[in-house]
Scaffold this motif. Structure first.
Motif, mmCIF file in Angstrom:
data_model
loop_
_atom_site.group_PDB
_atom_site.id
_atom_site.type_symbol
_atom_site.label_atom_id
_atom_site.label_comp_id
_atom_site.label_asym_id
_atom_site.label_seq_id
_atom_site.Cartn_x
_atom_site.Cartn_y
_atom_site.Cartn_z
ATOM 1 N N ASN A 23 146.630 59.782 -24.688
ATOM 2 C CA ASN A 23 145.546 59.347 -23.811
ATOM 3 C C ASN A 23 144.924 60.569 -23.126
ATOM 4 N N ASN A 24 143.601 60.625 -23.119
ATOM 5 C CA ASN A 24 142.907 61.800 -22.580
ATOM 6 C C ASN A 24 143.088 61.990 -21.079
ATOM 7 N N ILE A 29 153.929 62.155 -17.849
ATOM 8 C CA ILE A 29 153.490 61.204 -18.859
ATOM 9 C C ILE A 29 154.662 60.283 -19.185
ATOM 10 N N SER A 30 154.373 59.020 -19.470
ATOM 11 C CA SER A 30 155.444 58.051 -19.702
ATOM 12 C C SER A 30 155.170 57.226 -20.954
ATOM 13 N N GLN A 35 147.452 52.557 -31.445
ATOM 14 C CA GLN A 35 146.186 53.083 -30.941
ATOM 15 C C GLN A 35 145.749 52.338 -29.680
ATOM 16 N N GLU A 36 145.814 51.010 -29.716
ATOM 17 C CA GLU A 36 145.414 50.207 -28.558
ATOM 18 C C GLU A 36 146.306 50.492 -27.354
ATOM 19 N N ASP A 61 146.663 52.980 -22.109
ATOM 20 C CA ASP A 61 147.671 53.656 -21.289
ATOM 21 C C ASP A 61 148.890 52.775 -21.024
ATOM 22 N N GLU A 62 149.206 51.876 -21.975
ATOM 23 C CA GLU A 62 150.515 51.212 -21.936
ATOM 24 C C GLU A 62 151.604 52.248 -22.175
ATOM 25 N N VAL A 63 151.286 53.198 -23.040
ATOM 26 C CA VAL A 63 152.114 54.373 -23.288
ATOM 27 C C VAL A 63 151.191 55.583 -23.258
#
Length: 325
Positions: free
Chosen positions: A120-121, A140-141, A180-181, A186-188
């Motif tokens: 994620n950017n 990051i998680s 990708q989704e 940002d679920e991951v």
């Protein structure tokens, strides 16, 4: 039930009969295998002078769709795409399956693709070193992969054990589309996606492809992308796949050849070649014999040797996945 997409054409050529043909994809919509199929679908229809329905049957690292295909009628009304070596890896890792990849009848193969890491950017991470630091520092998680017990599951374990990627939580999803989704939403923070779905994620402006896990050069698609081989041994044996089309057991050779001819037409068509140039996806035609070589006994033995060298064998890998569960 699978998700089905059809283009409204009627009639089929030759021995395929009057009904539409189902093209089974054992992954969700939006993943690499699905995108290849949807690019070629109208061209295969054009050559067959008939209708092709794409039927997504995701789950269990492609095994749900594969087992469904195995039990369909051998009348040319259905075929599917599988992705050796990842497909045969996942089959080998599931001791509950009572069938062999060799039971499927080969048709052709239509391309080569494989894994990258996307992030994620919002995290501003540009390479593998920064990703490792991000997890180490807790900035990051979550790290996504494509199915428990799958090839990408082993890749995820190797990234931790051999490449120092100390993610806090590894999460399985059913294919590149859901990964990708999850990263975009940002679920991951990061995850393993095919280069095909990674390109779509990059186009969204919300994620970046930061690590090429393959040996295949992706610089034209993702300029400046880092390579996992900069940090250790090649993972190409586990991260590069062929788009192999197969039919249910007993499907006769003439019927399979008709489908193979249509796939070759689609691969060589200028629309597909332009798509390849625009996206960096590798499109390549292989005939029936070449397709069979991707999942025959020798190919499986080679993969078993590689797993033995990497982690001590499939029994060790399965023990590791059970410990995670």
């Amino acid at each position: 039930m699978g998700a089905i997409s059809a283009v409204g054409m009627s009639g089929l050529a030759g021995c395929l009969g009057d009904e539409s043909v189902t093209w089974m994809i054992p992954w969700s919509e939006g993943g690499g295998t699905d995108q290849y199929a949807r690019q070629m679908q109208p061209l295969v229809e054009e050559e067959l002078d008939g209708s092709i329905e794409i039927d997504n049957r995701e789950g269990a690292g492609s095994m749900i769709g594969s087992e469904w295909l195995l039990n369909q009628d051998a009348d040319g009304s259905v075929f599917g795409t599988v992705n050796p070596a990842g497909w045969t890896f996942t089959w080998r890792a599931d001791p509950s399956l009572d069938w062999e990849p060799s039971e499927f009848e080969p048709i052709a193969y239509s391309g080569i693709f494989g894994y990258t890491i996307i992030v994620n950017n919002d995290y501003g991470i540009e390479n593998f070193d920064e990703l490792r630091d991000g997890y180490e520092d807790g900035d990051i998680s979550g790290f996504a992969y494509q199915g428990s017990g799958s090839d990408s599951h082993l890749v995820t374990l190797l990234l931790e054990e051999e490449y120092g990627l100390n993610y806090d939580n590894a999460v399985p999803y059913d294919g590149g589309g859901p990964v990708q989704e999850a990263v975009l939403g940002d679920e991951v923070g990061a995850g393993i996606a095919t280069n095909t779905s990674a390109a779509e994620a990059v186009d969204s402006g919300e994620a970046s492809a930061i690590v090429n896990l393959m040996d295949v050069d992706l610089m034209d698609t993702f300029p400046g992308i880092d390579r996992i081989s900069n940090y250790g041994d090649s993972l190409g044996w586990l991260t590069e796949f062929y788009q192999v089309q197969v039919a249910p057991p007993g499907t006769d050779e003439d019927t399979r050849q008709e489908i193979a001819d249509a796939i070759e037409y689609a691969v060589e068509h200028e629309d597909t070649q332009e798509w390849m140039d625009e996206t960096g996806n590798i499109v390549e035609f292989g005939n029936m014999d070449e397709a069979a070589e991707r999942y025959n006994e020798a190919a499986i033995e080679e993969m078993e040797e590689n797993v033995e060298e990497a982690v001590g064998g499939f029994d060790v890998f399965l023990d590791q996945t059970e410990e995670e569960d």
